[in-house]
Scaffold this active site. Sequence first.
Site, PDB file in Angstrom:
ATOM      1  N   ASP A 161     -10.118   3.422   1.104  1.00  0.00           N
ATOM      2  CA  ASP A 161     -10.350   2.901   2.461  1.00  0.00           C
ATOM      3  C   ASP A 161     -10.953   3.961   3.385  1.00  0.00           C
ATOM      4  O   ASP A 161     -11.790   3.648   4.234  1.00  0.00           O
ATOM      5  CB  ASP A 161      -9.041   2.419   3.097  1.00  0.00           C
ATOM      6  CG  ASP A 161      -8.720   0.969   2.743  1.00  0.00           C
ATOM      7  OD1 ASP A 161      -9.634   0.251   2.296  1.00  0.00           O
ATOM      8  OD2 ASP A 161      -7.566   0.569   2.931  1.00  0.00           O
ATOM      9  N   LYS A 188       0.802  -1.232   0.000  1.00  0.00           N
ATOM     10  CA  LYS A 188       0.000   0.000   0.000  1.00  0.00           C
ATOM     11  C   LYS A 188       0.833   1.280   0.000  1.00  0.00           C
ATOM     12  O   LYS A 188       0.387   2.302  -0.499  1.00  0.00           O
ATOM     13  CB  LYS A 188      -0.959   0.017   1.198  1.00  0.00           C
ATOM     14  CG  LYS A 188      -2.133  -0.932   1.025  1.00  0.00           C
ATOM     15  CD  LYS A 188      -3.156  -0.729   2.130  1.00  0.00           C
ATOM     16  CE  LYS A 188      -4.350  -1.632   1.922  1.00  0.00           C
ATOM     17  NZ  LYS A 188      -5.415  -1.423   2.902  1.00  0.00           N
TER      18      LYS A 188
HETATM   19  P1  NAP Z   1      -0.841  -3.565   8.738  1.00  0.00           P
HETATM   20  O1  NAP Z   1      -0.433  -2.384   7.918  1.00  0.00           O
HETATM   21  O2  NAP Z   1       0.003  -4.801   8.756  1.00  0.00           O
HETATM   22  O3  NAP Z   1      -1.000  -3.033  10.246  1.00  0.00           O
HETATM   23  C1  NAP Z   1      -1.234  -3.908  11.312  1.00  0.00           C
HETATM   24  C2  NAP Z   1      -1.583  -3.108  12.559  1.00  0.00           C
HETATM   25  O4  NAP Z   1      -1.862  -4.047  13.608  1.00  0.00           O
HETATM   26  C3  NAP Z   1      -0.464  -2.206  13.038  1.00  0.00           C
HETATM   27  O5  NAP Z   1      -1.002  -1.023  13.577  1.00  0.00           O
HETATM   28  C4  NAP Z   1       0.186  -3.033  14.150  1.00  0.00           C
HETATM   29  O6  NAP Z   1       0.707  -2.277  15.192  1.00  0.00           O
HETATM   30  C5  NAP Z   1      -1.004  -3.807  14.715  1.00  0.00           C
HETATM   31  N1  NAP Z   1      -0.568  -5.090  15.282  1.00  0.00           N
HETATM   32  C6  NAP Z   1      -0.209  -6.211  14.597  1.00  0.00           C
HETATM   33  N2  NAP Z   1       0.139  -7.187  15.463  1.00  0.00           N
HETATM   34  C7  NAP Z   1       0.001  -6.658  16.717  1.00  0.00           C
HETATM   35  C8  NAP Z   1       0.227  -7.170  18.030  1.00  0.00           C
HETATM   36  N3  NAP Z   1       0.642  -8.436  18.230  1.00  0.00           N
HETATM   37  N4  NAP Z   1      -0.025  -6.368  19.087  1.00  0.00           N
HETATM   38  C9  NAP Z   1      -0.453  -5.088  18.880  1.00  0.00           C
HETATM   39  N5  NAP Z   1      -0.688  -4.555  17.663  1.00  0.00           N
HETATM   40  C10 NAP Z   1      -0.457  -5.323  16.593  1.00  0.00           C
HETATM   41  O7  NAP Z   1      -2.290  -4.058   8.349  1.00  0.00           O
HETATM   42  P2  NAP Z   1      -3.537  -3.174   7.851  1.00  0.00           P
HETATM   43  O8  NAP Z   1      -3.575  -3.133   6.369  1.00  0.00           O
HETATM   44  O9  NAP Z   1      -3.561  -1.897   8.608  1.00  0.00           O
HETATM   45  O10 NAP Z   1      -4.753  -4.148   8.297  1.00  0.00           O
HETATM   46  C11 NAP Z   1      -5.086  -4.331   9.666  1.00  0.00           C
HETATM   47  C12 NAP Z   1      -6.370  -5.147   9.753  1.00  0.00           C
HETATM   48  O11 NAP Z   1      -7.416  -4.427   9.131  1.00  0.00           O
HETATM   49  C13 NAP Z   1      -6.317  -6.500   9.035  1.00  0.00           C
HETATM   50  O12 NAP Z   1      -7.095  -7.417   9.792  1.00  0.00           O
HETATM   51  C14 NAP Z   1      -6.998  -6.216   7.699  1.00  0.00           C
HETATM   52  O13 NAP Z   1      -7.596  -7.370   7.148  1.00  0.00           O
HETATM   53  C15 NAP Z   1      -8.058  -5.232   8.140  1.00  0.00           C
HETATM   54  N6  NAP Z   1      -8.498  -4.322   7.065  1.00  0.00           N
HETATM   55  C16 NAP Z   1      -9.847  -4.295   6.826  1.00  0.00           C
HETATM   56  C17 NAP Z   1     -10.327  -3.447   5.849  1.00  0.00           C
HETATM   57  C18 NAP Z   1     -11.790  -3.435   5.576  1.00  0.00           C
HETATM   58  O14 NAP Z   1     -12.204  -2.913   4.531  1.00  0.00           O
HETATM   59  N7  NAP Z   1     -12.619  -3.960   6.478  1.00  0.00           N
HETATM   60  C19 NAP Z   1      -9.460  -2.617   5.095  1.00  0.00           C
HETATM   61  C20 NAP Z   1      -8.096  -2.666   5.392  1.00  0.00           C
HETATM   62  C21 NAP Z   1      -7.630  -3.524   6.386  1.00  0.00           C
HETATM   63  P3  NAP Z   1       2.117  -1.523  15.136  1.00  0.00           P
HETATM   64  O15 NAP Z   1       1.741  -0.155  14.681  1.00  0.00           O
HETATM   65  O16 NAP Z   1       2.598  -1.579  16.540  1.00  0.00           O
HETATM   66  O17 NAP Z   1       2.998  -2.267  14.171  1.00  0.00           O
END
Ligand code: NAP
Length: 257
Positions: free
Chosen positions: A102, A66
């Site tokens: 998004d 992204k």
């Molecule tokens: P990403 O860029 O990989 O970010 C992951 C986030 O989760 C980061 O803020 C990370 O925190 C946190 N995280 C991961 N493991 C953790 C842990 N063990 N303890 C605490 N925090 C943790 O992923 P993303 O694209 O933002 O997506 C995140 C989620 O949203 C996923 O489940 C994805 O499927 C969902 N999503 C849904 C939509 C929708 O349309 N519904 C759209 C986009 C994403 P840090 O900042 O500390 O690294």
Amino acid sequence: MTYAEVIGDPISHSKSPIIHGFWLKALGIAGEYRATHVTPEGLGDYFAARRADPDWLGCNITIPHKETALAFVEDRGGVKASIGAINLAFHSDGALVGTNTDAAGFYAPISGLGAGGAARAILFALSRIGVGRITLLNRNPLKGAALLASFGLKGDAVKLEAPLPPAGLLVNATSLGMAGQPPLDLDLSPLPEDAVVYDIVYAPLETGLLKAARARDLDTVDGLEMLIGQAALAFELLFGTEPPRDRDDELRALLTA
Ligand code: NAP
């Protein structure tokens, strides 16, 4: 046949082909929407090859591309300086334009409230609707404070273990609670009775957080609402027509089958 696709690494979990495929069929459009595995090393070659393909309409972009995909598109909307992440590249007037659907997808279900990736789009959307103070819980509060500042938002950045404030809207923008990830364990008792709990995770749809919120009789918004919302904007930009949103119930049933 013209086609669009979603690219990521991994990609097999993506629900986008189901959503766009449903709308293409509903509208009788002779086009395809695929899922294509693209690694970080292969991203440059991918865009070079697709630009030369006259049938390619564009692509949705998911983890981990992204932010890096910004280098391969025209940023006409200033998305790099605002959200800092794109989830769509589409053709417009002979150029490949990058954008992010998004933020609007997240915002649509809560628009009535007046009030790493996804979190950035959400903070951007919240900054645009003028919400009050935000408490950002992150395992690294320094990162949280920097994020708040970069979106011009007022509030506090605290550790993930800190007690919740009495907020009107709680959003899980992490991957915690997603299948294969640890659960998100939060004590919801500080939230007021009229609070809304929004979990953007959609696999599973009924997350532990939403269960806990419903047990307290709080209003909830699940991840499919944002997923379908961002896909609807992408569909219009890719295929040039609005999807039939009056059939969301049918689409949700298909996605949860
Ligand atoms: P990403 O860029 O990989 O970010 C992951 C986030 O989760 C980061 O803020 C990370 O925190 C946190 N995280 C991961 N493991 C953790 C842990 N063990 N303890 C605490 N925090 C943790 O992923 P993303 O694209 O933002 O997506 C995140 C989620 O949203 C996923 O489940 C994805 O499927 C969902 N999503 C849904 C939509 C929708 O349309 N519904 C759209 C986009 C994403 P840090 O900042 O500390 O690294």
